[in-house]
Design a protein around this motif. Sequence first.
Motif, PDB file in Angstrom:
ATOM      1  N   ARG A  96       0.831  -1.199   0.000  1.00 12.27           N
ATOM      2  CA  ARG A  96       0.000   0.000   0.000  1.00 12.27           C
ATOM      3  C   ARG A  96       0.868   1.253   0.000  1.00 12.27           C
ATOM      4  NH1 ARG A  96      -0.350  -3.914   3.915  1.00 12.27           N
ATOM      5  NH2 ARG A  96      -0.774  -2.479   5.628  1.00 12.27           N
ATOM      6  N   ILE A  97       0.333   2.296  -0.573  1.00  8.04           N
ATOM      7  CA  ILE A  97       0.963   3.610  -0.565  1.00  8.04           C
ATOM      8  C   ILE A  97       0.047   4.535   0.220  1.00  8.04           C
ATOM      9  CG2 ILE A  97       1.923   5.488  -1.940  1.00  8.04           C
ATOM     10  CD1 ILE A  97       3.313   2.766  -2.294  1.00  8.04           C
ATOM     11  N   ASP A  98       0.486   4.900   1.407  1.00 13.89           N
ATOM     12  CA  ASP A  98      -0.346   5.722   2.289  1.00 13.89           C
ATOM     13  C   ASP A  98      -1.699   5.062   2.528  1.00 13.89           C
ATOM     14  OD1 ASP A  98       0.155   7.929   3.828  1.00 13.89           O
ATOM     15  OD2 ASP A  98      -0.809   9.349   2.477  1.00 13.89           O
ATOM     16  N   GLY A  99      -1.672   3.747   2.779  1.00  9.88           N
ATOM     17  CA  GLY A  99      -2.882   3.001   3.062  1.00  9.88           C
ATOM     18  C   GLY A  99      -3.712   2.634   1.852  1.00  9.88           C
ATOM     19  N   HIS A 100      -3.176   2.843   0.660  1.00 14.81           N
ATOM     20  CA  HIS A 100      -3.966   2.723  -0.569  1.00 14.81           C
ATOM     21  C   HIS A 100      -3.222   1.830  -1.552  1.00 14.81           C
ATOM     22  CE1 HIS A 100      -5.369   4.906  -4.460  1.00 14.81           C
ATOM     23  NE2 HIS A 100      -6.190   3.921  -4.177  1.00 14.81           N
ATOM     24  N   HIS A 115       7.137   1.987  -6.429  1.00 11.84           N
ATOM     25  CA  HIS A 115       7.601   3.035  -7.342  1.00 11.84           C
ATOM     26  C   HIS A 115       6.986   4.378  -6.966  1.00 11.84           C
ATOM     27  CE1 HIS A 115       8.429   4.931 -11.321  1.00 11.84           C
ATOM     28  NE2 HIS A 115       7.199   5.424 -11.189  1.00 11.84           N
ATOM     29  N   TYR A 116       5.784   4.325  -6.387  1.00 19.61           N
ATOM     30  CA  TYR A 116       5.028   5.536  -6.087  1.00 19.61           C
ATOM     31  C   TYR A 116       5.304   6.081  -4.690  1.00 19.61           C
ATOM     32  CZ  TYR A 116       2.640   4.431 -10.408  1.00 19.61           C
ATOM     33  OH  TYR A 116       2.374   4.177 -11.729  1.00 19.61           O
ATOM     34  N   ALA A 117       6.395   5.636  -4.078  1.00 15.76           N
ATOM     35  CA  ALA A 117       6.748   6.104  -2.733  1.00 15.76           C
ATOM     36  C   ALA A 117       8.198   6.592  -2.726  1.00 15.76           C
ATOM     37  CB  ALA A 117       6.561   4.982  -1.717  1.00 15.76           C
ATOM     38  N   PRO A 118       8.478   7.772  -3.289  1.00 19.23           N
ATOM     39  CA  PRO A 118       9.850   8.295  -3.279  1.00 19.23           C
ATOM     40  C   PRO A 118      10.308   8.608  -1.859  1.00 19.23           C
ATOM     41  CG  PRO A 118       8.330   9.974  -4.038  1.00 19.23           C
ATOM     42  CD  PRO A 118       7.530   8.710  -3.917  1.00 19.23           C
ATOM     43  N   ALA A 124       7.406   6.856   7.075  1.00 21.30           N
ATOM     44  CA  ALA A 124       7.733   5.557   7.653  1.00 21.30           C
ATOM     45  C   ALA A 124       7.178   4.469   6.758  1.00 21.30           C
ATOM     46  CB  ALA A 124       7.158   5.415   9.069  1.00 21.30           C
ATOM     47  N   VAL A 125       7.770   3.301   6.858  1.00 23.27           N
ATOM     48  CA  VAL A 125       7.269   2.123   6.155  1.00 23.27           C
ATOM     49  C   VAL A 125       6.882   1.093   7.201  1.00 23.27           C
ATOM     50  CG1 VAL A 125       7.770   0.295   4.507  1.00 23.27           C
ATOM     51  CG2 VAL A 125       8.780   2.555   4.195  1.00 23.27           C
ATOM     52  N   ALA A 144       3.317  -4.273   3.116  1.00 24.48           N
ATOM     53  CA  ALA A 144       3.972  -3.064   3.600  1.00 24.48           C
ATOM     54  C   ALA A 144       3.121  -1.866   3.232  1.00 24.48           C
ATOM     55  CB  ALA A 144       5.374  -2.934   3.004  1.00 24.48           C
ATOM     56  N   ASP A 145       3.207  -0.844   4.048  1.00 21.79           N
ATOM     57  CA  ASP A 145       2.498   0.411   3.807  1.00 21.79           C
ATOM     58  C   ASP A 145       3.504   1.546   3.935  1.00 21.79           C
ATOM     59  OD1 ASP A 145       0.671   2.412   3.450  1.00 21.79           O
ATOM     60  OD2 ASP A 145      -0.345   2.150   5.369  1.00 21.79           O
ATOM     61  N   ALA A 146       3.762   2.238   2.829  1.00 23.58           N
ATOM     62  CA  ALA A 146       4.643   3.404   2.839  1.00 23.58           C
ATOM     63  C   ALA A 146       3.804   4.638   3.167  1.00 23.58           C
ATOM     64  CB  ALA A 146       5.337   3.556   1.491  1.00 23.58           C
ATOM     65  N   VAL A 147       3.979   5.157   4.368  1.00 23.28           N
ATOM     66  CA  VAL A 147       3.150   6.254   4.862  1.00 23.28           C
ATOM     67  C   VAL A 147       3.817   7.585   4.532  1.00 23.28           C
ATOM     68  CG1 VAL A 147       2.072   7.266   6.892  1.00 23.28           C
ATOM     69  CG2 VAL A 147       2.296   4.780   6.708  1.00 23.28           C
ATOM     70  N   PHE A 148       3.091   8.442   3.856  1.00 25.23           N
ATOM     71  CA  PHE A 148       3.644   9.723   3.436  1.00 25.23           C
ATOM     72  C   PHE A 148       3.709  10.713   4.603  1.00 25.23           C
ATOM     73  CE2 PHE A 148       3.119  10.107  -1.439  1.00 25.23           C
ATOM     74  CZ  PHE A 148       3.761   8.891  -1.601  1.00 25.23           C
ATOM     75  N   LYS A 149       4.656  11.619   4.489  1.00 24.30           N
ATOM     76  CA  LYS A 149       4.702  12.754   5.394  1.00 24.30           C
ATOM     77  C   LYS A 149       3.460  13.614   5.167  1.00 24.30           C
ATOM     78  CE  LYS A 149       9.761  13.088   4.952  1.00 24.30           C
ATOM     79  NZ  LYS A 149      10.869  13.913   4.412  1.00 24.30           N
TER      80      LYS A 149
END
Length: 695
Positions: A96-100, A115-118, A124-125, A144-149
Amino acid sequence: MKCILSAGTALIALATCPLLAAAETPDPALQDVIIVTGHRTTTATDTALLPEAAPMDGMDITRLIARTPGAARIGNGEMSGQMQYRGLFGPRLNLRIDGHSFASGGPNLMDPALHYAPTPLVAAVHIDRGISPVSEGPGIGGGADAVFKKTDYANSSEATLGYDLMIGGRTVNDSLSTGGIIGASTDTWRANLLGAYEEGGDTAYKDGTIGGSEFQRSIQGLSTGLRTDLGEFSLDWRRHNTGFSGNPPFGMDIRFVDTDVVKASYEKSFGDILIEASASYTDAAHGMNTYDLRPAMMRREALAYAITRKADISATFPAFGGRLQLGADTAEEDHNIHVVEPENLDNYVYSLPDIVIDRYGAFAEWTGTLGAFNAELGLRVDEYDGKGGTAIFGEDASMGQKMLAASYNASDRRADATTVDAAARLWRPITDDLTWRITLARKPRAPFYLEWFQWLPSGSSAGLADGNIYLGDPSLDPEVALIAETGFDYVTENAYIRPTVYIRQIDDFIQGTPFDDTPGVADSLEEMMASMHGSAAALLRFTNVDARLYGFDLDAGMDLPGRLRADAVLSYVRGERRDLDEDLYRIAPPSLTAGLTWEGDLWSATFETRAVAEQDKVSQTLQEAGTPGHVTLSLYGDWQVKDGVRLSAGVENLLDQITRDHLSGYNRNAYGDVAIGTRLPGAGRGAFVRLSFVG
């Protein structure tokens, strides 16, 4: 609170800056994580990483993820790295990218989920240990979930400004990475702009350069939130633009990836009942070709489009002595891919025309106390309905393409599946320092759209990058894994160790197998078409086989006399076919990463060793080559210049070793100094520097 880590302590960020759950909730495993300085408490089901604290060994966030127990990186290009977790990767993981989550634009996953989580935009991941909760969606492995600032709500009605920015670079490919957020908030609203830009040239290694490994990417967007008496509303929008970026193990390189992501969310508590809902739309347009970043005997361009529409709703409330979450979700993926000869626009074929995969899901997830254990119990059902459109072609398409298209068009072009997830994650604190945990689960996966609908022999394989040619099969059954794992977390103020042993017994595992009983003999139209890709290419059909994955991983560390600290990560996974005496394809070899850190008051320095064993447990069916082991040494440093300003720097691969990562593909780009058909090397010796500003 924001965790301040040295590059050395970040070797195992989850131990040196781990997670604390909200104090008022007795079950920390299900809470949003809060990174807190000075604690080494962990939850039983979730771990977290802090990208800014890790060495800057590349732009791809998967390089950071690969530093955790059980994880590894599949390097298909600087912008196209995939995460492997305990032997599983690609569509098998719940990323997921920011839960999505949403569909990648292309069939070879040149733009995989992460790719969508620079890195400049990621706060945090969060790694799902072992398996993902059913509430996060389907997936046979972990996730995994890459959480954006983002700018959080303030504590008063007066607007507060804030920023979180970074800039960095690497010498090994003359790359630049910069970006972050700037925003403002009150106690009722928040808003921030976000942006990032990254570019780099060809990667250098001891014997020269890796041709066609350059990259370029930019992102801009907006994140907003509003609290009212009616509930909390949020809206996020991002525009991702990837320019010319190389993929040496593929037959084509990225010309562009232009993707828009829009997500609206709602949250409201009605007494003890929490209602959450969201809707999202993602539109990815992806162009790739054979000639911009490599010499080409045959000029071809592929244009791929993917649209994902999703919606979900859930209610969480007290039940059975714990909390019960009931939810439903739906997703529709539309894929359309065609290949054209740029000099002759009448020579084209829609190789994956109007593929639509609809999914409808429902789940129940309960958390609470079950006897002596804390527990998370989940049940999920998903219904899949897939259909393919009509294959069309240009007047100058080959006769073989026209004949295969006619056969495909005459077929049913439909596929469907029903999957059922059942999961139990149990953990029991024995003492303040020791927690035992166990996971038992049944986790399925429906076939990927290529696995169902690829009718034209093609190198598209969801990122396998093995040079083989693949065909799909609409009659494929879903994979079903029976999973068991156990381990413990022992964490004190001065030491920690977190080992896990696991096994996954997978029925109907989907893997490429020889197209017929006479491999190497072109006695069918499909094989004759496949032979046009080169004599080394084997024609494979995605098939249900039986498999087993088992292994062991851990992270550990301790304080040494004085200001020294040691940390390490060990990963071992073995994959086997159960229907044949053969190993599974593309499994990471055993690895050990260990670091020794000197921690000062405002600075630190780490000497790190990474040892990777040879991999000779390879798939004979897929003609997989083994790889030798290697050892690399690196040195990192970190300095807290002042509050809100931090400088990190280091040198990677100090001895300039030539490394061959088993998960890297085979080179297909004649530019540069890597021979065609050989496994791509890792980066050579290089320095990095990174400066961060937070306020």
